[in-house]
Design a protein around this motif. Structure first.
Motif, PDB file in Angstrom:
ATOM      1  N   ALA A  22      -4.807   6.906   0.118  1.00 26.93           N
ATOM      2  CA  ALA A  22      -3.759   7.582   0.884  1.00 26.93           C
ATOM      3  C   ALA A  22      -3.013   6.590   1.766  1.00 26.93           C
ATOM      4  O   ALA A  22      -1.813   6.734   2.016  1.00 26.93           O
ATOM      5  CB  ALA A  22      -4.368   8.693   1.735  1.00 26.93           C
ATOM      6  N   LEU A  23      -3.719   5.562   2.236  1.00 28.37           N
ATOM      7  CA  LEU A  23      -3.079   4.534   3.049  1.00 28.37           C
ATOM      8  C   LEU A  23      -2.274   3.558   2.203  1.00 28.37           C
ATOM      9  O   LEU A  23      -1.227   3.075   2.627  1.00 28.37           O
ATOM     10  CB  LEU A  23      -4.146   3.740   3.821  1.00 28.37           C
ATOM     11  CG  LEU A  23      -4.915   4.455   4.929  1.00 28.37           C
ATOM     12  CD1 LEU A  23      -6.004   3.542   5.473  1.00 28.37           C
ATOM     13  CD2 LEU A  23      -3.976   4.874   6.038  1.00 28.37           C
ATOM     14  N   GLY A  24      -2.795   3.267   0.992  1.00 27.34           N
ATOM     15  CA  GLY A  24      -2.226   2.183   0.209  1.00 27.34           C
ATOM     16  C   GLY A  24      -1.108   2.543  -0.731  1.00 27.34           C
ATOM     17  O   GLY A  24      -0.150   1.800  -0.883  1.00 27.34           O
ATOM     18  N   GLY A  25      -1.236   3.668  -1.401  1.00 28.20           N
ATOM     19  CA  GLY A  25      -0.208   4.037  -2.383  1.00 28.20           C
ATOM     20  C   GLY A  25      -0.498   3.483  -3.758  1.00 28.20           C
ATOM     21  O   GLY A  25      -0.460   4.205  -4.746  1.00 28.20           O
ATOM     22  N   SER A  26      -0.796   2.199  -3.858  1.00 24.51           N
ATOM     23  CA  SER A  26      -1.151   1.581  -5.135  1.00 24.51           C
ATOM     24  C   SER A  26      -2.617   1.176  -5.086  1.00 24.51           C
ATOM     25  O   SER A  26      -3.218   1.085  -4.007  1.00 24.51           O
ATOM     26  CB  SER A  26      -0.287   0.353  -5.409  1.00 24.51           C
ATOM     27  OG  SER A  26      -0.594  -0.689  -4.485  1.00 24.51           O
ATOM     28  N   LEU A  27      -3.189   0.907  -6.260  1.00 18.88           N
ATOM     29  CA  LEU A  27      -4.596   0.509  -6.317  1.00 18.88           C
ATOM     30  C   LEU A  27      -4.813  -0.812  -5.587  1.00 18.88           C
ATOM     31  O   LEU A  27      -5.788  -0.982  -4.848  1.00 18.88           O
ATOM     32  CB  LEU A  27      -5.043   0.402  -7.779  1.00 18.88           C
ATOM     33  CG  LEU A  27      -6.516   0.044  -8.026  1.00 18.88           C
ATOM     34  CD1 LEU A  27      -7.443   1.009  -7.292  1.00 18.88           C
ATOM     35  CD2 LEU A  27      -6.818   0.054  -9.528  1.00 18.88           C
ATOM     36  N   HIS A  28      -3.896  -1.744  -5.775  1.00 19.69           N
ATOM     37  CA  HIS A  28      -4.023  -3.042  -5.116  1.00 19.69           C
ATOM     38  C   HIS A  28      -3.969  -2.889  -3.601  1.00 19.69           C
ATOM     39  O   HIS A  28      -4.802  -3.464  -2.872  1.00 19.69           O
ATOM     40  CB  HIS A  28      -2.903  -3.974  -5.594  1.00 19.69           C
ATOM     41  CG  HIS A  28      -2.981  -5.355  -5.009  1.00 19.69           C
ATOM     42  ND1 HIS A  28      -2.375  -5.691  -3.821  1.00 19.69           N
ATOM     43  CD2 HIS A  28      -3.615  -6.482  -5.450  1.00 19.69           C
ATOM     44  CE1 HIS A  28      -2.620  -6.961  -3.546  1.00 19.69           C
ATOM     45  NE2 HIS A  28      -3.363  -7.462  -4.516  1.00 19.69           N
ATOM     46  N   SER A  29      -3.038  -2.095  -3.103  1.00 24.13           N
ATOM     47  CA  SER A  29      -2.922  -1.890  -1.658  1.00 24.13           C
ATOM     48  C   SER A  29      -4.136  -1.152  -1.111  1.00 24.13           C
ATOM     49  O   SER A  29      -4.605  -1.427  -0.001  1.00 24.13           O
ATOM     50  CB  SER A  29      -1.649  -1.102  -1.334  1.00 24.13           C
ATOM     51  OG  SER A  29      -0.495  -1.830  -1.694  1.00 24.13           O
TER      52      SER A  29
END
Length: 217
Positions: A136-143
């Motif tokens: 939820a914080l990152g948006g993408s898997l890497h983030s």
């Protein structure tokens, strides 16, 4: 009938000797955490203090993210508090999670949306919920993995943000399993390459490690 004024002299008023320090620490904690609802947060603060639990206090003031289009409630600092409060339990009862979430003045709708991403029947497996919160914080898997490393690491702020390979692999595999576009073979290949890369680092994974593997995979 009006209540008569009562006069007290200094000798009649007893101030517990520990009170000034308690209030000083409470004030500093409130300034660092910047709760949306001071009364609700204060309840959680003193409840945790009375029961010997980790306090709902951020390590430092979080500055607003300029690129964030809207306020989602949850932040890295707040998720780190929840992790300190709940991670040792392994599996958390829903009422307790709801209580801790509410005491941090986070929107209950966001909690419901996160819980709907998995089938938590016999309690909430904390590391799975933690992973969902990172997404939820990152948006993408890497983030998402970057947030996870920064929250879980014991490295100083601004350092390599290393975490154990097994912890990284669990979070990465779990989040990847929710993404239909990531094939199982690609996931296995990535984790094997990462494990080989960090073998000489006592199997500790830092942000730079998985970023490098991701680019070369």
């Amino acid at each position: 009938m009006p209540v008569p004024d009562v006069m007290f002299c200094a000798q009649q008023i007893h101030v517990p000797p520990e009170l000034p320090d308690i209030m000083k620490q409470f004030t500093k904690a409130a300034i660092r955490t910047q709760p949306r609802d001071v009364l609700q947060w204060s309840y959680g603060y003193f409840y945790a203090m009375a029961n010997g639990e980790p306090l709902p206090v951020k390590e430092r003031v979080e500055m607003p993210v300029a690129t964030q289009k809207n306020d989602t409630g949850l932040t890295q600092g707040l998720l780190k508090i929840l992790h300190k409060q709940l991670s040792e339990k392994g599996t958390v009862g829903l009422p307790e999670l709801q209580k801790k979430w509410k005491n941090l003045c986070l929107p209950m709708e966001q909690l419901r949306n996160l819980l709907q991403l998995d089938n938590f029947v016999d309690g909430v497996e904390w590391m799975k919920f933690f992973s969902l919160a990172c997404s939820a914080l990152g948006g993408s898997l890497h983030s998402s993995m970057k947030h996870a490393c920064e929250i879980l690491t014991n490295d100083p702020e601004g350092g390599a943000a290393r975490i154990p390979y097994d912890t990284f692999a669990f979070i990465y595999s779990y989040l990847a399993s929710l993404d239909e576009e990531i094939a199982g073979e690609a996931l296995e290949s990535f984790l094997n390459a990462l494990k080989e890369q960090v073998a000489h680092k006592e199997y500790m994974v830092g942000i730079a490690d998985f970023s490098t593997v991701k680019k070369t995979a």
